[in-house]
Design a protein around this motif. Structure first.
Motif, PDB file in Angstrom:
ATOM      1  N   TRP A 172       0.815  -1.216   0.000  1.00 40.04           N
ATOM      2  CA  TRP A 172       0.000   0.000   0.000  1.00 40.04           C
ATOM      3  C   TRP A 172       0.853   1.272   0.000  1.00 40.04           C
ATOM      4  CZ3 TRP A 172       0.152   3.688   3.919  1.00 40.04           C
ATOM      5  CH2 TRP A 172       0.888   3.333   5.056  1.00 40.04           C
ATOM      6  N   LEU A 173       2.077   1.192   0.546  1.00 44.57           N
ATOM      7  CA  LEU A 173       2.878   2.396   0.707  1.00 44.57           C
ATOM      8  C   LEU A 173       3.627   2.771  -0.562  1.00 44.57           C
ATOM      9  CD1 LEU A 173       3.701   4.530   2.850  1.00 44.57           C
ATOM     10  CD2 LEU A 173       5.745   3.150   3.254  1.00 44.57           C
ATOM     11  N   THR A 174       4.127   1.795  -1.299  1.00 46.72           N
ATOM     12  CA  THR A 174       4.962   2.087  -2.464  1.00 46.72           C
ATOM     13  C   THR A 174       4.351   1.644  -3.782  1.00 46.72           C
ATOM     14  OG1 THR A 174       6.160  -0.016  -2.332  1.00 46.72           O
ATOM     15  CG2 THR A 174       7.019   1.835  -1.034  1.00 46.72           C
ATOM     16  N   GLY A 175       3.301   0.825  -3.728  1.00 43.23           N
ATOM     17  CA  GLY A 175       2.676   0.349  -4.952  1.00 43.23           C
ATOM     18  C   GLY A 175       3.383  -0.826  -5.594  1.00 43.23           C
ATOM     19  N   VAL A 176       4.446  -1.339  -4.972  1.00 43.32           N
ATOM     20  CA  VAL A 176       5.127  -2.525  -5.496  1.00 43.32           C
ATOM     21  C   VAL A 176       4.217  -3.733  -5.319  1.00 43.32           C
ATOM     22  CG1 VAL A 176       7.091  -4.084  -5.182  1.00 43.32           C
ATOM     23  CG2 VAL A 176       7.429  -1.608  -5.119  1.00 43.32           C
ATOM     24  N   ALA A 177       4.091  -4.539  -6.351  1.00 41.79           N
ATOM     25  CA  ALA A 177       3.112  -5.630  -6.356  1.00 41.79           C
ATOM     26  C   ALA A 177       3.405  -6.670  -5.279  1.00 41.79           C
ATOM     27  CB  ALA A 177       3.089  -6.296  -7.725  1.00 41.79           C
ATOM     28  N   TYR A 178       2.345  -7.124  -4.651  1.00 42.49           N
ATOM     29  CA  TYR A 178       2.402  -8.201  -3.667  1.00 42.49           C
ATOM     30  C   TYR A 178       2.902  -9.478  -4.335  1.00 42.49           C
ATOM     31  CZ  TYR A 178       0.327 -12.015  -0.888  1.00 42.49           C
ATOM     32  OH  TYR A 178       0.091 -13.166  -0.190  1.00 42.49           O
ATOM     33  N   ASP A 179       3.847 -10.183  -3.690  1.00 39.24           N
ATOM     34  CA  ASP A 179       4.393 -11.412  -4.256  1.00 39.24           C
ATOM     35  C   ASP A 179       4.248 -12.614  -3.323  1.00 39.24           C
ATOM     36  OD1 ASP A 179       6.212 -10.668  -2.332  1.00 39.24           O
ATOM     37  OD2 ASP A 179       7.951 -10.563  -3.670  1.00 39.24           O
ATOM     38  N   GLY A 180       3.337 -12.501  -2.358  1.00 39.61           N
ATOM     39  CA  GLY A 180       3.128 -13.614  -1.451  1.00 39.61           C
ATOM     40  C   GLY A 180       2.578 -14.847  -2.130  1.00 39.61           C
ATOM     41  N   ASP A 181       1.937 -14.675  -3.288  1.00 40.67           N
ATOM     42  CA  ASP A 181       1.406 -15.830  -4.011  1.00 40.67           C
ATOM     43  C   ASP A 181       2.538 -16.770  -4.428  1.00 40.67           C
ATOM     44  OD1 ASP A 181       2.352 -13.837  -5.685  1.00 40.67           O
ATOM     45  OD2 ASP A 181       0.830 -14.162  -7.224  1.00 40.67           O
ATOM     46  N   ALA A 182       3.666 -16.231  -4.841  1.00 41.05           N
ATOM     47  CA  ALA A 182       4.805 -17.066  -5.220  1.00 41.05           C
ATOM     48  C   ALA A 182       5.351 -17.824  -4.008  1.00 41.05           C
ATOM     49  CB  ALA A 182       5.904 -16.206  -5.844  1.00 41.05           C
ATOM     50  N   LEU A 183       5.381 -17.164  -2.853  1.00 42.27           N
ATOM     51  CA  LEU A 183       5.830 -17.835  -1.635  1.00 42.27           C
ATOM     52  C   LEU A 183       4.893 -18.976  -1.270  1.00 42.27           C
ATOM     53  CD1 LEU A 183       6.784 -14.719   0.529  1.00 42.27           C
ATOM     54  CD2 LEU A 183       8.331 -16.196  -0.768  1.00 42.27           C
ATOM     55  N   ALA A 184       3.595 -18.750  -1.438  1.00 40.03           N
ATOM     56  CA  ALA A 184       2.618 -19.785  -1.124  1.00 40.03           C
ATOM     57  C   ALA A 184       2.783 -20.990  -2.053  1.00 40.03           C
ATOM     58  CB  ALA A 184       1.203 -19.218  -1.237  1.00 40.03           C
ATOM     59  N   ARG A 185       2.956 -20.746  -3.346  1.00 45.97           N
ATOM     60  CA  ARG A 185       3.118 -21.849  -4.290  1.00 45.97           C
ATOM     61  C   ARG A 185       4.380 -22.655  -3.997  1.00 45.97           C
ATOM     62  NH1 ARG A 185       1.470 -17.860  -8.009  1.00 45.97           N
ATOM     63  NH2 ARG A 185       3.636 -17.536  -8.648  1.00 45.97           N
ATOM     64  N   ALA A 186       5.431 -21.962  -3.583  1.00 48.07           N
ATOM     65  CA  ALA A 186       6.703 -22.634  -3.317  1.00 48.07           C
ATOM     66  C   ALA A 186       6.615 -23.595  -2.130  1.00 48.07           C
ATOM     67  CB  ALA A 186       7.798 -21.600  -3.077  1.00 48.07           C
ATOM     68  N   ARG A 187       5.669 -23.384  -1.258  1.00 50.46           N
ATOM     69  CA  ARG A 187       5.523 -24.270  -0.101  1.00 50.46           C
ATOM     70  C   ARG A 187       5.016 -25.664  -0.497  1.00 50.46           C
ATOM     71  NH1 ARG A 187       4.570 -21.195   4.683  1.00 50.46           N
ATOM     72  NH2 ARG A 187       3.934 -23.116   5.745  1.00 50.46           N
ATOM     73  N   ARG A 188       4.228 -25.747  -1.561  1.00 46.39           N
ATOM     74  CA  ARG A 188       3.698 -27.026  -2.041  1.00 46.39           C
ATOM     75  C   ARG A 188       3.032 -27.812  -0.910  1.00 46.39           C
ATOM     76  NH1 ARG A 188       8.367 -29.136  -6.319  1.00 46.39           N
ATOM     77  NH2 ARG A 188       8.370 -27.240  -7.601  1.00 46.39           N
ATOM     78  N   ASP A 189       2.181 -27.119  -0.194  1.00 45.12           N
ATOM     79  CA  ASP A 189       1.502 -27.691   0.965  1.00 45.12           C
ATOM     80  C   ASP A 189       0.001 -27.438   0.802  1.00 45.12           C
ATOM     81  OD1 ASP A 189       0.311 -28.114   3.470  1.00 45.12           O
ATOM     82  OD2 ASP A 189       2.076 -27.465   4.566  1.00 45.12           O
ATOM     83  N   PRO A 190      -0.827 -28.470   0.806  1.00 49.27           N
ATOM     84  CA  PRO A 190      -2.268 -28.266   0.641  1.00 49.27           C
ATOM     85  C   PRO A 190      -2.879 -27.342   1.693  1.00 49.27           C
ATOM     86  CG  PRO A 190      -1.718 -30.584   0.379  1.00 49.27           C
ATOM     87  CD  PRO A 190      -0.473 -29.897   0.865  1.00 49.27           C
ATOM     88  N   THR A 224     -11.211   2.582   8.268  1.00 51.39           N
ATOM     89  CA  THR A 224     -12.120   3.646   7.855  1.00 51.39           C
ATOM     90  C   THR A 224     -11.487   5.020   8.068  1.00 51.39           C
ATOM     91  OG1 THR A 224     -13.173   3.724  10.043  1.00 51.39           O
ATOM     92  CG2 THR A 224     -14.154   2.254   8.406  1.00 51.39           C
ATOM     93  N   GLY A 225     -11.943   5.982   7.296  1.00 49.72           N
ATOM     94  CA  GLY A 225     -11.524   7.371   7.497  1.00 49.72           C
ATOM     95  C   GLY A 225     -10.073   7.649   7.175  1.00 49.72           C
ATOM     96  N   ILE A 226      -9.472   6.864   6.300  1.00 47.74           N
ATOM     97  CA  ILE A 226      -8.061   7.069   5.957  1.00 47.74           C
ATOM     98  C   ILE A 226      -7.976   8.046   4.786  1.00 47.74           C
ATOM     99  CG2 ILE A 226      -5.889   5.931   5.411  1.00 47.74           C
ATOM    100  CD1 ILE A 226      -7.359   4.987   8.013  1.00 47.74           C
ATOM    101  N   PRO A 227      -7.229   9.131   4.916  1.00 45.15           N
ATOM    102  CA  PRO A 227      -7.151  10.099   3.812  1.00 45.15           C
ATOM    103  C   PRO A 227      -6.506   9.492   2.577  1.00 45.15           C
ATOM    104  CG  PRO A 227      -5.563  10.633   5.541  1.00 45.15           C
ATOM    105  CD  PRO A 227      -6.440   9.562   6.086  1.00 45.15           C
ATOM    106  N   ASP A 228      -6.944   9.936   1.425  1.00 47.55           N
ATOM    107  CA  ASP A 228      -6.423   9.411   0.156  1.00 47.55           C
ATOM    108  C   ASP A 228      -4.920   9.636   0.005  1.00 47.55           C
ATOM    109  OD1 ASP A 228      -8.977   8.588  -0.515  1.00 47.55           O
ATOM    110  OD2 ASP A 228      -9.400  10.372  -1.730  1.00 47.55           O
ATOM    111  N   ASP A 229      -4.422  10.688   0.638  1.00 43.43           N
ATOM    112  CA  ASP A 229      -3.004  11.004   0.495  1.00 43.43           C
ATOM    113  C   ASP A 229      -2.173  10.520   1.685  1.00 43.43           C
ATOM    114  OD1 ASP A 229      -3.971  12.771   2.393  1.00 43.43           O
ATOM    115  OD2 ASP A 229      -2.911  14.518   1.583  1.00 43.43           O
ATOM    116  N   ALA A 230      -2.680   9.549   2.429  1.00 45.13           N
ATOM    117  CA  ALA A 230      -1.973   9.071   3.621  1.00 45.13           C
ATOM    118  C   ALA A 230      -0.567   8.586   3.271  1.00 45.13           C
ATOM    119  CB  ALA A 230      -2.767   7.962   4.308  1.00 45.13           C
ATOM    120  N   ALA A 231      -0.438   7.756   2.231  1.00 40.28           N
ATOM    121  CA  ALA A 231       0.874   7.227   1.863  1.00 40.28           C
ATOM    122  C   ALA A 231       1.826   8.360   1.470  1.00 40.28           C
ATOM    123  CB  ALA A 231       0.737   6.223   0.723  1.00 40.28           C
ATOM    124  N   ALA A 232       1.329   9.311   0.695  1.00 40.66           N
ATOM    125  CA  ALA A 232       2.175  10.432   0.274  1.00 40.66           C
ATOM    126  C   ALA A 232       2.631  11.255   1.473  1.00 40.66           C
ATOM    127  CB  ALA A 232       1.415  11.302  -0.717  1.00 40.66           C
TER     128      ALA A 232
END
Length: 271
Positions: free
Chosen positions: A118-136, A194-202
């Protein structure tokens, strides 16, 4: 609001008795999930805030941006003009809001496994970590986390059970037990955002720099790795990435976690 203190002042060390302040995550999770934070208060006390919406304080959050005022009120109650703040997970948002809104009151930050995309806009990559676990179990946890989300408290409680394995790099008896600790309410979580300003990260990125440590886990599915690296860089922070660690380093890698915080705690005691 309620609070409790971990550790005791160290005799004969100027400034060592001044506590750091700890903001839990969740958000609004019962603070018992923090345990004793792997004993990091052994040489400097840590005062633990029980934020609005947690079971011991009650009430409702006004949103993490506004709840930053509570951190300042907590410092006032303890008689501290400027404070060193440790924050975990969702609590890091409140800590950064306090820096943006009350910069003179924040001396340094230690941000533990922060949600970061949310702070920098860099894409979340936790999906790759989850796949690497190979655990149902992890696959089921990730599917629940990225699904539509619970509609009521009963669904939230069921989802919490399913999602537990995603919070840890391993899923042993220790982690399974920890995942059940700390009561949560869905309504409190919703109020926190709730109530978080649009420019909070900036506004946070434009705030004055303070000495900042970011502690992260290389197996943290919940927040990922790439976004946390970008987050630390954007804040000018010292990043400590712990190996074989998920979202709760004091549970999974207690010795490495204590080492990561050692220099930060010591520098706070001497300021």
């Amino acid at each position: 609001m309620a609070y409790h203190v971990l550790g005791e002042p160290s005799a004969g060390e100027p400034g060592a008795g001044e506590p750091a302040l700890l903001v839990p995550g969740g958000p609004c999770r019962g603070v018992d999930y923090l345990e004793d934070l792997a004993g990091v208060a052994s040489d400097r006390p840590i005062a633990v805030l029980h934020p609005r919406g947690t079971p011991t304080t009650g009430g409702r959050s006004r949103g993490w941006w506004t709840d930053a005022d509570d951190l300042v009120a907590f410092a006032d109650h303890l008689g501290l003009d400027a404070v060193d703040v440790v924050a975990h997970s969702a609590g890091t948002r409140l800590a950064l809001a306090a820096l943006a809104r009350h910069p003179a009151r924040i001396r340094s930050l230690a941000l533990v496994t922060p949600p970061a995309a949310w702070l920098t806009g860099v894409a979340y990559d936790g999906d790759a970590l989850a796949r690497a676990r190979r655990d149902p179990l992890v696959d089921a946890a990730f599917a629940s986390i990225t699904g539509d989300g619970p509609r009521d408290q009963a669904e939230f409680e069921r989802a919490r059970v399913t999602e537990g394995p995603a919070g840890y790099a391993r899923w042993t008896e220790r982690e399974r037990a920890h995942a059940t600790v700390g009561a949560w309410r869905l309504s409190s979580i919703e109020a926190y955002f709730t109530g978080i300003p649009d420019d909070a990260a900036a506004r946070i990125l434009a705030a004055p720099r303070r000495p900042t440590l970011v502690v992260a886990g290389d197996g943290d599915i919940l927040v990922g790795v790439g976004p946390v690296r970008a987050y630390a860089d954007a804040l000018g922070a010292d990043l400590r990435m712990l190996a074989e660690c998920g979202h709760y380093p004091w549970v999974e890698q207690p010795a490495a976690f204590r080492t990561a915080l050692e220099g930060w705690r010591a520098s706070g005691s001497s300021r």
